[in-house]
Design a protein around this motif. Sequence first.
Motif, PDB file in Angstrom:
ATOM      1  N   ALA A 181       0.837  -1.214   0.000  1.00 22.51           N
ATOM      2  CA  ALA A 181       0.000   0.000   0.000  1.00 22.51           C
ATOM      3  C   ALA A 181       0.864   1.254   0.000  1.00 22.51           C
ATOM      4  O   ALA A 181       0.548   2.247  -0.673  1.00 22.51           O
ATOM      5  CB  ALA A 181      -0.921  -0.010   1.217  1.00 22.51           C
ATOM      6  N   ILE A 182       1.969   1.225   0.733  1.00 20.78           N
ATOM      7  CA  ILE A 182       2.901   2.360   0.743  1.00 20.78           C
ATOM      8  C   ILE A 182       3.539   2.531  -0.638  1.00 20.78           C
ATOM      9  O   ILE A 182       3.662   3.648  -1.152  1.00 20.78           O
ATOM     10  CB  ILE A 182       3.988   2.150   1.823  1.00 20.78           C
ATOM     11  CG1 ILE A 182       3.379   2.294   3.217  1.00 20.78           C
ATOM     12  CG2 ILE A 182       5.139   3.141   1.643  1.00 20.78           C
ATOM     13  CD1 ILE A 182       4.298   1.877   4.347  1.00 20.78           C
ATOM     14  N   ARG A 183       3.914   1.420  -1.240  1.00 23.16           N
ATOM     15  CA  ARG A 183       4.511   1.497  -2.577  1.00 23.16           C
ATOM     16  C   ARG A 183       3.527   2.074  -3.583  1.00 23.16           C
ATOM     17  O   ARG A 183       3.895   2.929  -4.419  1.00 23.16           O
ATOM     18  CB  ARG A 183       4.966   0.096  -3.017  1.00 23.16           C
ATOM     19  CG  ARG A 183       5.779   0.088  -4.300  1.00 23.16           C
ATOM     20  CD  ARG A 183       6.260  -1.295  -4.673  1.00 23.16           C
ATOM     21  NE  ARG A 183       5.178  -2.170  -5.126  1.00 23.16           N
ATOM     22  CZ  ARG A 183       5.371  -3.371  -5.688  1.00 23.16           C
ATOM     23  NH1 ARG A 183       6.598  -3.838  -5.844  1.00 23.16           N
ATOM     24  NH2 ARG A 183       4.348  -4.113  -6.059  1.00 23.16           N
ATOM     25  N   GLU A 184       2.269   1.642  -3.491  1.00 22.70           N
ATOM     26  CA  GLU A 184       1.257   2.107  -4.444  1.00 22.70           C
ATOM     27  C   GLU A 184       0.930   3.591  -4.284  1.00 22.70           C
ATOM     28  O   GLU A 184       0.547   4.252  -5.245  1.00 22.70           O
ATOM     29  CB  GLU A 184      -0.009   1.267  -4.294  1.00 22.70           C
ATOM     30  CG  GLU A 184       0.160  -0.169  -4.794  1.00 22.70           C
ATOM     31  CD  GLU A 184      -0.982  -1.077  -4.378  1.00 22.70           C
ATOM     32  OE1 GLU A 184      -1.983  -0.555  -3.832  1.00 22.70           O
ATOM     33  OE2 GLU A 184      -0.862  -2.303  -4.584  1.00 22.70           O
ATOM     34  N   GLN A 185       1.095   4.120  -3.067  1.00 21.88           N
ATOM     35  CA  GLN A 185       0.805   5.547  -2.856  1.00 21.88           C
ATOM     36  C   GLN A 185       2.003   6.440  -3.192  1.00 21.88           C
ATOM     37  O   GLN A 185       1.931   7.656  -3.039  1.00 21.88           O
ATOM     38  CB  GLN A 185       0.374   5.796  -1.409  1.00 21.88           C
ATOM     39  CG  GLN A 185       1.511   5.727  -0.396  1.00 21.88           C
ATOM     40  CD  GLN A 185       1.050   5.918   1.046  1.00 21.88           C
ATOM     41  OE1 GLN A 185      -0.133   5.776   1.346  1.00 21.88           O
ATOM     42  NE2 GLN A 185       1.973   6.242   1.922  1.00 21.88           N
TER      43      GLN A 185
END
Length: 374
Positions: A20-24
């Motif tokens: 989720a951090i990577r996607e944001q």
Amino acid sequence: MNGVSGRMGYRQHLLRSILAIREQGGVLLADGSRVQVEPILVGRSEAKLAELAAKHGIENFSTDLDAVLADERWQIYSDFLVTQARASAIKKAISAGKAIYTEKPTAESFEEALELARLAQAAGIKNGVVHDKLYLPGLRKLKRLIDSGFFGRILSVRGEFGYWVFEGDWQAAQRPSWNYRAEDGGGIVVDMFPHWSYVLENLFGRVESVYAHAVTEIPTRVDEKGEPYTATADDAAYAIFQLEGGITAQLNSSWTTRVNRDELVEFQVDGTLGSAVVGLFGCKIQPRNATPKPVWNPDLADEHDYDTDWIESPANEVFENGFKTQWEEFIRHVVYDAPNAYDFLAGARGVQLAEQGLISSREGRRIHLPEVSI
């Protein structure tokens, strides 16, 4: 990321946190820039790792922990292994000079957990332990109430955690069988007391003593292969904790209880100026000047609806997944030394509470806990 094929490692740490951090676009830093994350998956089964990597577009995976730790590209070692395997892997990461972020309990014994804290300090590496319950919406609302002085002087905390975990015969169990074998690191005290340690410490005050009664209420269960086995670990624990400042906390933990509450965990906090009932998400309050005046009369049915006397506390902000939020905080700690109170020493205090809770249960006495320091 070591151990992501397990339920917690996959769902909370890989899927809902790091990916989720990577996607944001990475973690937002204090100067407005972002630092991106890139995981490497580590485990014993190359097939499972390859499947996860392909499913989520992850380039790197390995079954060779030593080789990964020797590679300078990977700055943070994160551990989601079973407790028995954790300390030895963390010691390797310390020797390799990696920053370390781990699930709890950090070790099987307090002595070893404290050793990890001392080794990390001596090596000068940054370290963090998951304190996920503090990031739950309900407990964040509770923290806001405490900080505002809503309760006045806090008198007591009562908590109920648990649910019925099926034995595994006519319905599959919701938890793995090792949870019920002490020889494999199982038991509800080992599982939950480290949580209670940091929740009580960070919201109300340091735990000064514990009196616990831990029991194995269902002695025989059925494992994942359909084979009966003897449950050697405790599946329920009833404990009283004395906290600094004179606060009494009474917490029940059970995998053998049927739920009759709004959420699987609920805390009631009573103070001179008000009370609150808090769960994972909800937070109901009752101030002193809106408290009803019950009168005890067992000869007459009480028709008053006490539930309607409580007021739902508003969120007033958006709460993200707690695991993700703490991951972001730890990454900021690694990148530019942002504050991090939840380190290996805090993890050692959790192991200490579990260890002393089990001793209290065996010996039938209240145990005072000395302050822990490196």
